[in-house]
Design a protein around this motif. Sequence first.
Motif, PDB file in Angstrom:
ATOM      1  N   VAL A 177      78.453 -18.324 -66.998  1.00  0.00           N
ATOM      2  CA  VAL A 177      79.894 -18.221 -67.288  1.00  0.00           C
ATOM      3  C   VAL A 177      80.693 -18.102 -65.986  1.00  0.00           C
ATOM      4  N   GLN A 178      81.612 -19.069 -65.759  1.00  0.00           N
ATOM      5  CA  GLN A 178      82.530 -19.061 -64.602  1.00  0.00           C
ATOM      6  C   GLN A 178      83.897 -18.536 -65.079  1.00  0.00           C
ATOM      7  N   LYS A 179      84.890 -18.606 -64.191  1.00  0.00           N
ATOM      8  CA  LYS A 179      86.202 -18.035 -64.536  1.00  0.00           C
ATOM      9  C   LYS A 179      86.884 -18.805 -65.678  1.00  0.00           C
ATOM     10  N   HIS A 180      86.882 -20.137 -65.595  1.00  0.00           N
ATOM     11  CA  HIS A 180      87.636 -20.920 -66.587  1.00  0.00           C
ATOM     12  C   HIS A 180      86.754 -21.737 -67.532  1.00  0.00           C
ATOM     13  N   PHE A 181      85.489 -21.751 -67.298  1.00  0.00           N
ATOM     14  CA  PHE A 181      84.582 -22.550 -68.140  1.00  0.00           C
ATOM     15  C   PHE A 181      83.168 -21.980 -68.006  1.00  0.00           C
ATOM     16  N   ALA A 182      82.242 -22.594 -68.735  1.00  0.00           N
ATOM     17  CA  ALA A 182      80.841 -22.154 -68.649  1.00  0.00           C
ATOM     18  C   ALA A 182      79.930 -23.370 -68.798  1.00  0.00           C
ATOM     19  N   PHE A 183      78.670 -23.165 -68.440  1.00  0.00           N
ATOM     20  CA  PHE A 183      77.644 -24.183 -68.684  1.00  0.00           C
ATOM     21  C   PHE A 183      76.512 -23.546 -69.471  1.00  0.00           C
ATOM     22  N   LEU A 184      75.882 -24.343 -70.328  1.00  0.00           N
ATOM     23  CA  LEU A 184      74.621 -23.914 -70.924  1.00  0.00           C
ATOM     24  C   LEU A 184      73.529 -24.528 -70.054  1.00  0.00           C
ATOM     25  N   VAL A 185      72.795 -23.655 -69.364  1.00  0.00           N
ATOM     26  CA  VAL A 185      71.729 -24.127 -68.473  1.00  0.00           C
ATOM     27  C   VAL A 185      70.446 -24.170 -69.294  1.00  0.00           C
ATOM     28  N   MET A 186      69.849 -25.359 -69.340  1.00  0.00           N
ATOM     29  CA  MET A 186      68.665 -25.508 -70.194  1.00  0.00           C
ATOM     30  C   MET A 186      67.454 -25.812 -69.365  1.00  0.00           C
ATOM     31  N   ASP A 187      66.340 -25.374 -69.898  1.00  0.00           N
ATOM     32  CA  ASP A 187      65.092 -25.788 -69.290  1.00  0.00           C
ATOM     33  C   ASP A 187      64.436 -26.713 -70.294  1.00  0.00           C
ATOM     34  N   SER A 188      65.120 -27.836 -70.544  1.00  0.00           N
ATOM     35  CA  SER A 188      64.632 -28.726 -71.593  1.00  0.00           C
ATOM     36  C   SER A 188      64.124 -29.999 -70.963  1.00  0.00           C
ATOM     37  N   LYS A 189      62.956 -30.438 -71.427  1.00  0.00           N
ATOM     38  CA  LYS A 189      62.445 -31.709 -70.895  1.00  0.00           C
ATOM     39  C   LYS A 189      63.184 -32.881 -71.540  1.00  0.00           C
ATOM     40  N   PHE A 190      64.090 -32.582 -72.488  1.00  0.00           N
ATOM     41  CA  PHE A 190      64.781 -33.657 -73.189  1.00  0.00           C
ATOM     42  C   PHE A 190      66.225 -33.859 -72.731  1.00  0.00           C
ATOM     43  N   LEU A 191      66.723 -32.982 -71.884  1.00  0.00           N
ATOM     44  CA  LEU A 191      68.115 -33.119 -71.451  1.00  0.00           C
ATOM     45  C   LEU A 191      68.235 -32.578 -70.039  1.00  0.00           C
ATOM     46  N   ALA A 192      68.492 -33.479 -69.088  1.00  0.00           N
ATOM     47  CA  ALA A 192      68.553 -33.056 -67.685  1.00  0.00           C
ATOM     48  C   ALA A 192      69.897 -32.402 -67.387  1.00  0.00           C
ATOM     49  N   ASN A 193      70.929 -32.780 -68.141  1.00  0.00           N
ATOM     50  CA  ASN A 193      72.287 -32.353 -67.814  1.00  0.00           C
ATOM     51  C   ASN A 193      72.656 -31.079 -68.563  1.00  0.00           C
ATOM     52  N   ASP A 194      73.150 -30.085 -67.836  1.00  0.00           N
ATOM     53  CA  ASP A 194      73.629 -28.866 -68.489  1.00  0.00           C
ATOM     54  C   ASP A 194      74.837 -29.220 -69.364  1.00  0.00           C
ATOM     55  N   ILE A 195      75.086 -28.386 -70.368  1.00  0.00           N
ATOM     56  CA  ILE A 195      76.195 -28.674 -71.297  1.00  0.00           C
ATOM     57  C   ILE A 195      77.434 -27.904 -70.850  1.00  0.00           C
TER      58      ILE A 195
END
Length: 717
Positions: free
Chosen positions: A160-178
Amino acid sequence: MGKNRIPHKSDKKRGKKEITKSIVNFFNSNSADSFSHKQIVEKIGLKKPVEKEIVANVLYNLLEDAFIVETAKGKFKSNNRGLFLEGIFERRSNGKNFFVPDGDAEDSHIFIAERNSEHAMDGDRVKVQMLAKRKGRAPEAEVVEILERKRTTFVGVLDVQKHFAFLVMDSKFLANDIFIPRENLKGGKDGDKALVEVVEWPKKAKNPIGKVIDILGLAGENNTEMNAILAEFGLPYKYPAKVEAAANKIPDAIPEEEIARREDFRNTLTFTIDPRDAKDFDDALSIKHLDNGNWEVGIHIADVTYFVQEGDIIDKEAESRATSIYLVDRTIPMLPERLSNNLCSLRPNEDKLCYSAVIEMDDEANVKNYRILRTIINSDRRFTYEEAQDIIETGEGEYKDEILKLNDLAKRLRAKRFKDGAIAFDRHEVRFEIDEKGKPLSVYFKYAKDSNKLIEEFMLLANRTVAEFIGKVAKNKNPKTFVYRIHDVPNAQKMENLSEFIRRFGYKIKVDGTKTSVSKSINHLLDEVSGKAEENLISTIAIRAMAKATYSTVNIGHYGLAFDYYSHFTSPIRRYPDMMVHRLLTRYMDGGRSASKQLYESKCEHSSDMEQLAASAERASIKYKQVEFMSDKLGQVFDAVISGITEWGLYAEIDENKCEGMISIRDLDDDFYEFDEKNYCLRGRRKKRVYSLGDPITIKVARANLERKQLDFALVE
C-alpha cells in the motif's frame, strides 16, 4: 493359383511424388489431429519397406517447408497457417505463453508472444489466428478474441502506497502485479493478504487493474495462509450465513409418520467406526445372525436428502461445493455444521434416519440377497478406528464377536476383489502434529489397518450393490440414468514408461494382456517394492500411470476396484454425488421415469472438477506445512531420494519425513547437465555423471520459501 494371380494396382510401388501428394491430401483432410509415422503409413495404405522409408523423407521435407509441425516427438500435424483456432491459453510468469487447441490430445503447445496475448489470463478460452510460419522457428499464434475468462481473482500481499496499492503475487501464472486504486482497497493495509478481482486490463497498460474482494488476514498467520490456499483454487473458505440460518431452522424431531414409512433397525446391534477426531459419522454397520445360518449386514448411511430438499438454498450451496475439503488442520464442510455434525451424523444413542443397503451373506462372504431401503437406526456404540483395531488384535472388548465376524467377512470380500484383479494402492498419508496456533511440531504417517479396511470393504460393497441395482438390467432394456464412479484402464504409453523405469531397479511388469493379468502384475510389483527404499517412488509413478477416477452417467466400470458397476452412495455428508445417488434411488424406487442424462452428466463433470480442486488444495496445504516444518532446519543434513527430474533441476524427498525440495540445475556446477526425459535422468556432458530418479543422495536444507511453498536443497557430496 499364385502364378495366375491378377496384379492388384496397389502392388505397384508408389514413387516419392505420388506419396507426397497422398500425405499432403491426408493432412489437408485431417488438419485437427496429430499422427505418427506409423499411423500415416497405415492411413495412406503403404505396405512396402522402401515406401515407408520414403514417408520419413517426405515428412522431413514437409517439416522444412513448414507445411506440418511436430507437436510431440514423432507426432506430426497440419500447420494450419492463417487458420483461426479455439482453445485454452496458458500464461506463464516468465513471459512464455502458450495456446493449446481444442481436441488436441497431443497437448501441442503453440507459442504466443506477450505482445500478441491480448492480456489473456491463464486458463482463458481464446480464439487465435496462426501466424505465418518462419523457417526454423516453432509455430506461433496471436490471440484475436477472449471467449471466456477462466479466473479473475488472485491472491497476494498488499503493497500500500500513499495514493494507490499493488497486489504483489508470487504466481507462476501472472508476472504483473495488480494495480489497485486507493478507493478499491476495502480497508486493506500494507502486508495484508487479500483476494483481488481483476476488473480491467487496458490494452496499453502493463498492469491489470483490480479491486479487493476480501482481506484474508496478515501474511504468515496460519488462518490467513490456509484461507489463501482455498482462495487461490477458487474454493470457499467461509460458510454463507443465510445457508447456516436455513439449516438452523430444520426441526430436530422426526415425525411419527416418517418412522412408520421406514424399516426399524433400532433394536438391531449397530455401531460406527470412525477416526478419533471425526464428528460427521455418515455410516454405521449392523450385524445379525439369521436362522438359516447366514449373516445380515446392514450398511446404514445418513439420509441427508430427507433434510435437504432438491433445489433449496442448502442444496444449491452443497451442489456448488460438491465436496468437503480436508486441509492439514481443518475441514471445510460441504453441508452446514448443524446437518453434518448434528442432524445427519449417526451419533450413538440417538434415533437417526438412514438410507441402507441390507445384505445377506454366508460365512464365505458370498452375497445371497440384498435390499435397499430407508430405515431408522439407533447406534449402540461409537468406536474409533484405534478401539476397533485393539479388539481385532486382542480378541477382547465390547461387541468383540460382532467386530471379529465383520472383520472376517471383510477379509474374505477383500481377497475376492484382489482375485478378480483389484489393485492394492495402500499408500501412507502424511500427517502433522500441530499446536494450537497451527504450527507443525512433527510429521507422522498414517497407514490403513484392519479396522480401516473393515469399514472400507463394506462401503465398497454398498456402493457396488447400489450401482448394480440400477445399472444391471435385462439385455434388451436400457438402464435408467444414474451416477457412476468410473475408472478407465491405464494409458498404454504410461504403462510402457513405467515398465521401462522399473527395469533399472530389477522389476518387471505386464503392460498388455487381459485386464486382470495386468492388474495382478501391478499388485505383484507393489508387493515386491513394499518396505524398500524405492517403494514410495515406484508406487507414485505407478499411480501416475493410472487413469483418474471420475463421475459419469456412462458406466465403463471401475478398473482399480475390478468392479463392473460402482457408484458413490456411502458419504452424502461430504460428497454431492452421493446425494444425487440417494435422490435417483428414491425416484426410481417410487416408480419414477429416467432422469435427464444430459443434466446429470453436467452435474457429474462439475463434481469431478471440484474433487480435483479440493485434492489440489489439500496437497498445497500439506506442502505449506512441510515448508513451515523445515524452515527451522536450515543447514541441516538429511538422507533423501531423487523423486523428480526436470530440465530445471532435481526434486528430492527426505527419507525420514517425506518433505520434498528442489536442487536447481544452476547449483549442479561441476558439469553441464542435460535432461534425458526418456530415462528420467540428468547426465553430465563432460564427466558423464548421471542423476537418476530413485537414486539415494544426501542433501542440506538451503532455503524455505513459505510464500512459494518451496524448499530448496543443496547437494552434499
